[in-house]
Write an enzyme that holds these catalytic residues in place. Structure first.
Site: not given
Ligand code: UFG
Length: 332
Positions: A92, A141, A285
Site C-alpha cells: 500500500n 511502517y 514505543d
Molecule cells: N498510549 C497509552 N494508552 C493507549 C494508547 C496509547 O498509554 O490506549 C500511549 C502510548 O504508549 C504512547 C502514547 O500514548 O506512549 C501515544 O500513543 P499513540 O498511539 O497516540 O501515538 P504514537 O506515539 O504511538 O504514534 C505516533 C503516530 C504514528 C507514528 C508514531 C511515531 O500516531 O503514526 O507516532 O513514533 F508512527
C-alpha cells in the site's frame, strides 16, 4: 488549476481539503475509502473513489483534471499492525507511492507534499530531534515511509520531481466547529481513546507502561494540532510553487507531554472523570519523542497557532462530543 489530495477523505487529508477550499483552491480528492470517510468531504471538493495503486484510475484522474500540485496522505499508518503485516505496508505505502509518482511524471506534474513521520527516527539518540538526526526506523511502517522519501529523492534526480516531506510527530485535535475530526476503527491513538473514555464509550484508558525513564514514568510525546500541521502543508505547496528546493521538515510543537499529563489535561477540558488503568508497555514505543521544528519555522515561515495542549484537546473534544458515533453515515 487543482491540487490533487491523495487520501483526502482520511483524518489528516480531510483537514487539508477543507483548508484548500478556505484558501480558494480547488481540491481534487482520491481515496479508496478503506479508512477514509466520504462524509468528511465538503461539497466544493471533486472526489474520485479509487486506489492509488490502480494505474489506469490514476492516469484518468490526471487526464480529467488539470492538476498543478499533489499532496500525498494515503498510507497504512499503524506501527503495531505494520509489524504483523509488513508486506501489506510495502504494497500500500511503497507501491502506492510508486504508482503515484509514475503517473505524476507521465502527466508532467512535478510538485508533491508528502506525509512522513517521526517513526523514521526510531529510538532517538537525543531530543529535541532535528532533521539531521540519524534515521533508524523500528517498524515496517517507519521503513516504508523512509523508502517513500528516498523514492522521491531519486525521482528528483532522474525526472525533476520536487518534494517536501513533512515528518509528523503526534497529530491530534480537529477543525474548530466540530464538522470533521478523527474517526478510526479500531482506534489506537491516545487522545481519541482518552476522549472516548470521557464520553463513556470506553470504560477507561489503559496507560501502556509506567516504568519509562521519564519524570512520571509514562511516555512523552509531542502533540501537534492537525490545523497547524495542515497550514504547514499549504505553506509547503506555496514554497514549491515559488521554486523552493526539495526538502524535509519535522512538524511538532517542540514540547513534550506525558501520557499522565495528557489525561490530566483532558480531565480539565472535559470536566469528566476519566478512569485510568495500568497496563504493560507496548512494543516499540520510544520513551520520549520531541521535535525540533525550527527548520520549518525558518524556511517555510510556519508558526503554529492552535498547538497548545488545551486547545488541541478542546477542539478534539468538540468533534467527539458532537459526533459520538464518528461519521456514522452523517452527511455534511
Ligand atoms: N498510549 C497509552 N494508552 C493507549 C494508547 C496509547 O498509554 O490506549 C500511549 C502510548 O504508549 C504512547 C502514547 O500514548 O506512549 C501515544 O500513543 P499513540 O498511539 O497516540 O501515538 P504514537 O506515539 O504511538 O504514534 C505516533 C503516530 C504514528 C507514528 C508514531 C511515531 O500516531 O503514526 O507516532 O513514533 F508512527
Amino acid at each position: 488549476m487543482s491540487v490533487l489530495v491523495v487520501g483526502g477523505a482520511g483524518y489528516i487529508g480531510s483537514h487539508a481539503v477543507h483548508q484548500l477550499l478556505d484558501q480558494g483552491k480547488q481540491p481534487v480528492v482520491v481515496d479508496n475509502l478503506l479508512t477514509g470517510h466520504r462524509e468528511s468531504l465538503p461539497k466544493g471538493a471533486v472526489f474520485y473513489e479509487g486506489d492509488v495503486r490502480d494505474r489506469e484510475f490514476m492516469r484518468n484522474v490526471f487526464k480529467r483534471k488539470r492538476i498543478r500540485q499533489v499532496m500525498m496522505f494515503a498510507a497504512h499508518s499503524l506501527v503495531g499492525e505494520s509489524v504483523k503485516k509488513p508486506l501489506q505496508y510495502y504494497d500500500n505505502n511503497v507501491f502506492g507511492t510508486q504508482v503515484l509518482l509514475e503517473t505524476m511524471i507521465e502527466a508532467g506534474v512535478r510538485d508533491i507534499v508528502f506525509s512522513s513521520t517521526a517513526a523514521v527516527y526510531g529510538e532517538p539518540e537525543e531530543v529535541p530531534i532535528t532533521e539531521a538526526a540519524p534515521t533508524a526506523p523500528k517498524s515496517p511502517y517507519g521503513e516504508t515511509k523512509l523508502a517513500m522519501e528516498k523514492m522521491m529523492k531519486w525521482c528528483e534526480k532522474a525526472h525533476g520531481l520536487r518534494y517536501i516531506s513533512l515528518r509528523y510527530f503526534n497529530v491530534a485535535g480537529a477543525r474548530p466547529g466540530g464538522l470533521i475530526g478523527e474517526d478510526h476503527n479500531p482506534e489506537t491513538h491516545l487522545v481519541p481513546i482518552i476522549l472516548e473514555a470521557a464520553l463513556g464509550k470506553r470504560e477507561g484508558i489503559t496507560v501502556l507502561g509506567e516504568d519509562y525513564p521519564t519524570p512520571d514514568g509514562t511516555c512523552i510525546r509531542d502533540y501537534i494540532h492537525v490545523e497547524d500541521l495542515i497550514a504547514a502543508h499549504l505553506q509547503a505547496l506555496h514554497y514549491l510553487k515559488k521554486g523552493g528546493p526539495s526538502d524535509i521538515f519535522n512538524l511538532g510543537s517542540s514540547e513534550g507531554f506525558s501520557v499522565k499529563e495528557m489525561i490530566e489535561a483532558a480531565r480539565d477540558v472535559t470536566g469528566k472523570d476519566i478512569p485510568v488503568h495500568s497496563g504493560e508497555r507496548r512494543a516499540g514505543d520510544p520513551a520520549r519523542l520531541i521535535a525540533s521544528s525550527e527548520k520549518a519555522k525558518k524556511v517555510l515561515g510556519w508558526e503554529p497557532k492552535r498547538t497548545d495542549i488545551h486547545t488541541t484537546i478542546k477542539d478534539a473534544w468538540n468533534w467527539h462530543s458532537k459526533n459520538p458515533q464518528g461519521y456514522g453515515g452523517r452527511l455534511i
